[in-house]
Motif scaffolding. Sequence first.
Motif, short mmCIF file in Angstrom:
data_model
loop_
_atom_site.label_atom_id
_atom_site.label_comp_id
_atom_site.label_asym_id
_atom_site.label_seq_id
_atom_site.Cartn_x
_atom_site.Cartn_y
_atom_site.Cartn_z
N MET A 1 61.83 -51.13 24.84
CA MET A 1 62.30 -51.43 23.50
C MET A 1 63.80 -51.17 23.42
N THR A 2 64.52 -52.13 22.86
CA THR A 2 65.94 -51.99 22.59
C THR A 2 66.09 -51.84 21.09
N ALA A 3 66.71 -50.74 20.65
CA ALA A 3 66.69 -50.44 19.22
C ALA A 3 67.99 -49.81 18.75
N VAL A 4 68.23 -49.93 17.46
CA VAL A 4 69.24 -49.12 16.79
C VAL A 4 68.50 -48.16 15.87
N VAL A 5 69.09 -47.02 15.66
CA VAL A 5 68.45 -45.98 14.87
C VAL A 5 69.27 -45.72 13.62
N LYS A 6 68.62 -45.80 12.47
CA LYS A 6 69.29 -45.48 11.21
C LYS A 6 68.94 -44.06 10.81
N VAL A 7 69.96 -43.23 10.72
CA VAL A 7 69.80 -41.83 10.33
C VAL A 7 70.39 -41.65 8.95
N ALA A 8 69.54 -41.25 7.99
CA ALA A 8 69.99 -41.06 6.60
C ALA A 8 70.70 -42.31 6.09
N GLY A 9 70.17 -43.49 6.47
CA GLY A 9 70.69 -44.75 5.97
C GLY A 9 71.85 -45.33 6.74
N ASP B 1 54.05 -54.13 29.58
CA ASP B 1 55.02 -55.15 30.01
C ASP B 1 55.72 -55.86 28.85
N ALA B 2 55.44 -55.46 27.62
CA ALA B 2 56.09 -56.10 26.48
C ALA B 2 57.56 -55.69 26.43
N VAL B 3 58.38 -56.58 25.88
CA VAL B 3 59.80 -56.31 25.69
C VAL B 3 60.10 -56.50 24.21
N TYR B 4 60.47 -55.42 23.56
CA TYR B 4 60.75 -55.46 22.13
C TYR B 4 62.25 -55.31 21.89
N GLY B 5 62.83 -56.28 21.19
CA GLY B 5 64.24 -56.21 20.84
C GLY B 5 65.17 -56.56 21.98
N SER B 6 66.42 -56.75 21.65
CA SER B 6 67.48 -57.04 22.63
C SER B 6 68.78 -56.47 22.11
N VAL B 7 69.82 -56.50 22.93
CA VAL B 7 71.11 -55.97 22.50
C VAL B 7 71.62 -56.73 21.28
N ARG B 8 71.44 -58.04 21.29
CA ARG B 8 71.93 -58.85 20.16
C ARG B 8 71.00 -58.79 18.96
N ILE C 1 73.25 -48.39 21.06
CA ILE C 1 71.92 -48.96 21.26
C ILE C 1 71.08 -47.96 22.05
N ALA C 2 69.81 -47.83 21.67
CA ALA C 2 68.87 -47.00 22.43
C ALA C 2 67.99 -47.91 23.29
N PHE C 3 67.99 -47.65 24.59
CA PHE C 3 67.15 -48.41 25.52
C PHE C 3 65.99 -47.49 25.92
N LEU C 4 64.82 -47.80 25.43
CA LEU C 4 63.68 -46.89 25.55
C LEU C 4 62.58 -47.51 26.38
N MET C 5 62.14 -46.78 27.42
CA MET C 5 60.96 -47.19 28.19
C MET C 5 59.79 -46.33 27.73
N ILE C 6 58.71 -47.00 27.36
CA ILE C 6 57.54 -46.32 26.80
C ILE C 6 56.37 -46.50 27.76
N HIS C 7 55.69 -45.42 28.08
CA HIS C 7 54.65 -45.41 29.11
C HIS C 7 53.25 -45.29 28.51
N THR C 8 52.28 -45.87 29.21
CA THR C 8 50.89 -45.82 28.76
C THR C 8 49.95 -46.01 29.95
N ASN C 9 48.70 -45.63 29.76
CA ASN C 9 47.65 -45.87 30.77
C ASN C 9 46.57 -46.82 30.28
N VAL C 10 46.74 -47.35 29.09
CA VAL C 10 45.73 -48.26 28.53
C VAL C 10 46.37 -49.59 28.19
N ALA C 11 45.56 -50.65 28.21
CA ALA C 11 46.08 -51.99 27.99
C ALA C 11 46.34 -52.29 26.52
#
Length: 223
Positions: A25-33, A106-113, A67-77
């Motif tokens: 997931m590629t994300a921006v984070v809003k802290v206190a707006g 394997d999903a890809v959420y978000g991009s830099v743009r 930008i936050a580049f986050l890899m998220i792990h799981t063992n279930v589909a």
Amino acid sequence: SAASPPAGAPEWSVNPYAFQFNMTMTAVVKVAGKVSIYERDIVGAFVGDECRGTAGPVYVDGVKRNIAFLMIHTNVASGETVRFRVFDADAGVVYDVNETLACTPDAVYGSVRDPRVLTASDLWSEETPLPKEFSLAQNYPNPFNPTTTIRFDLPRECHVTLRIYNALGQEVLTAVDRDYGAGYQRYVWEGRNSAGQPVASGVYFYRLEAAAFTEVKKMLLLR
């Protein structure tokens, strides 16, 4: 050597080798707006109370924001819901994010743009005690490049001006000139002058005027 963790940072960690699948997931984070600018902030992904990934915002010059580049792990589909928490290094506070995500290998959420937006719960809730006095904090980080945050506390509603000067005492930018309510406020300076142009490396001063309160502090920009 690696930088020490910020004061109050949570001990979030994940062993990627313990999981079969991952998604990104590629994300921006809003802290206190406001969009987070701290490279020492931490975004954590969780399923229940188990950490499944962490990342710190990274400044991307092409889009002029962190930008936050986050890899998220799981063992279930499928079937897991990922929730997020954010550690605000400036305030030393951990709080929840409103958005959730369905865990899909394997999903890809978000991009830099077009990043996903993670919105943290309001840092200063109605239950948070108001400041007891006016104060101006040292900017963080300091020295900085390319951005820094200036925090100031207001015990009551008032008009606030925040101006930035160079080492010769010449005004570079009127950063703030408006009314604020009581509370914990902050301004992010991107190292630019009133014309929007990047300023040179060097010593700068910021001056806060709020009601009868006035204070000046020094900061250092290193490009």
